[in-house]
Scaffold this active site. Structure first.
Site, PDB file in Angstrom:
ATOM      1  CD  GLU A 131      -5.201  -5.490  -8.164  1.00 50.72           C
ATOM      2  OE1 GLU A 131      -6.111  -6.287  -8.416  1.00 50.72           O
ATOM      3  OE2 GLU A 131      -4.123  -5.453  -8.806  1.00 50.72           O
ATOM      4  CB  VAL A 132      -4.501  -4.444   0.093  1.00 52.16           C
ATOM      5  CG1 VAL A 132      -3.776  -4.922   1.352  1.00 52.16           C
ATOM      6  CG2 VAL A 132      -4.299  -2.934  -0.088  1.00 52.16           C
TER       7      VAL A 132
END
Length: 286
Positions: A131-132
């Site tokens: 998850e960025v």
């Protein structure tokens, strides 16, 4: 060869080190733990990994930084100040944090525009997701760079539009886990049977389609609208909350089903990872 500084040699940091090194990066692994050299020899043997006792020294000349240290905001503030001083102005400073918001980590930092979350799922070298997550001041260039790095490593980077506590993966996991605990506490099902139920249904389904795609297919040719107007319209039952005072019975059931201790842990991790690799191989082939 590109260089990555990985700060923290716990389970997540070691996973990142394996991933980056196998992806052709020169890895500088930083941690003050006295057994760091031994960890590198035993768990990262044959890979391009160099041990450093200090984060700043490891980050010098790095093209990317992946932090995986303790989940304490005061610790991260000091650490990211050190990392900002040691790196060039275009180097992404990514935290593996699963609970702290990037804006909180970046508060007061002159490098706030390049601080973001790169949150993996454990084991970090095996599970595809990263998850960025941007902070309030994270630049689009930093986000683009992070997406590129993780994608080039063979991961599935998902770019969140904005930060939110727990991000997305852990918010979904928390709701599911809370309901699982509630059902065991209510005497509806045993812990081991619940695990088997999930593996034989939702776990298998979600390995191939996500919730929205599953709902769309569940509605037949008419799609998700048909599902919501028919079966979905009857899902009106209340969802209970787990009782924190009764966690002991859940722990007792889980311990009885799976045991604990170093040997049981190693056996469980090996079995989990072997099965995960086999599933990923099949999915990759299709």
């Amino acid at each position: 060869m590109a260089k990555v500084a990985i700060v923290g040699a716990g389970v997540i940091g070691i996973g990142w080190a394996k991933l980056f090194a196998r992806g052709g990066w020169d890895v500088a692994l930083a941690d003050p733990r006295p057994d760091l050299d031994q960890i590198v020899r035993s768990e990262l043997s044959g890979l391009s990994v160099t041990a450093y006792p200090e984060a700043g020294a490891a980050a010098e000349g790095a093209d990317y930084v992946q932090e995986a240290g303790p989940e304490r905001l005061d610790f991260k503030h000091k650490l990211f100040a050190e990392l900002a001083d040691a790196t060039a102005g275009d180097v992404v400073l990514a935290s593996s944090s699963s609970s702290l918001l990037p804006s909180e980590i970046a508060k007061g930092s002159p490098a706030a525009d390049r601080i973001l979350i790169g949150h993996p799922f454990n084991p970090a070298d095996l599970m595809p997701l990263v998850e960025v997550v941007p902070g309030e001041k994270t630049s689009s260039m930093a986000m683009d760079r992070a997406m590129q790095v993780y994608g080039d490593l063979g991961k599935t980077p998902i770019r969140l539009k904005r930060e939110i506590p727990g991000f997305v993966g852990n918010r979904l996991q928390k709701v599911f886990n809370d309901q699982s605990i509630y059902l065991v506490q209510q005497g509806v099902i045993d812990a081991k049977d619940l695990d088997d139920l999930v593996k034989a249904s939702l776990g298998l389904r979600w390995a191939t389609v996500g919730p929205f795609e599953g709902m769309n297919l569940g509605g037949g040719p008419a799609g998700i609208l048909h599902l919501m107007q028919n079966v979905g319209s009857q899902m009106t039952f209340e969802i209970g909350e787990p009782d924190k005072s009764k966690m002991g019975m859940v722990i007792k059931e889980v311990d009885a089903a799976y045991g604990n201790g170093e040997q049981k842990y190693e056996q469980g991790v090996t079995a989990r990872d072997d099965k995960t690799r086999k599933i990923l191989k099949v999915l990759d082939e299709n």
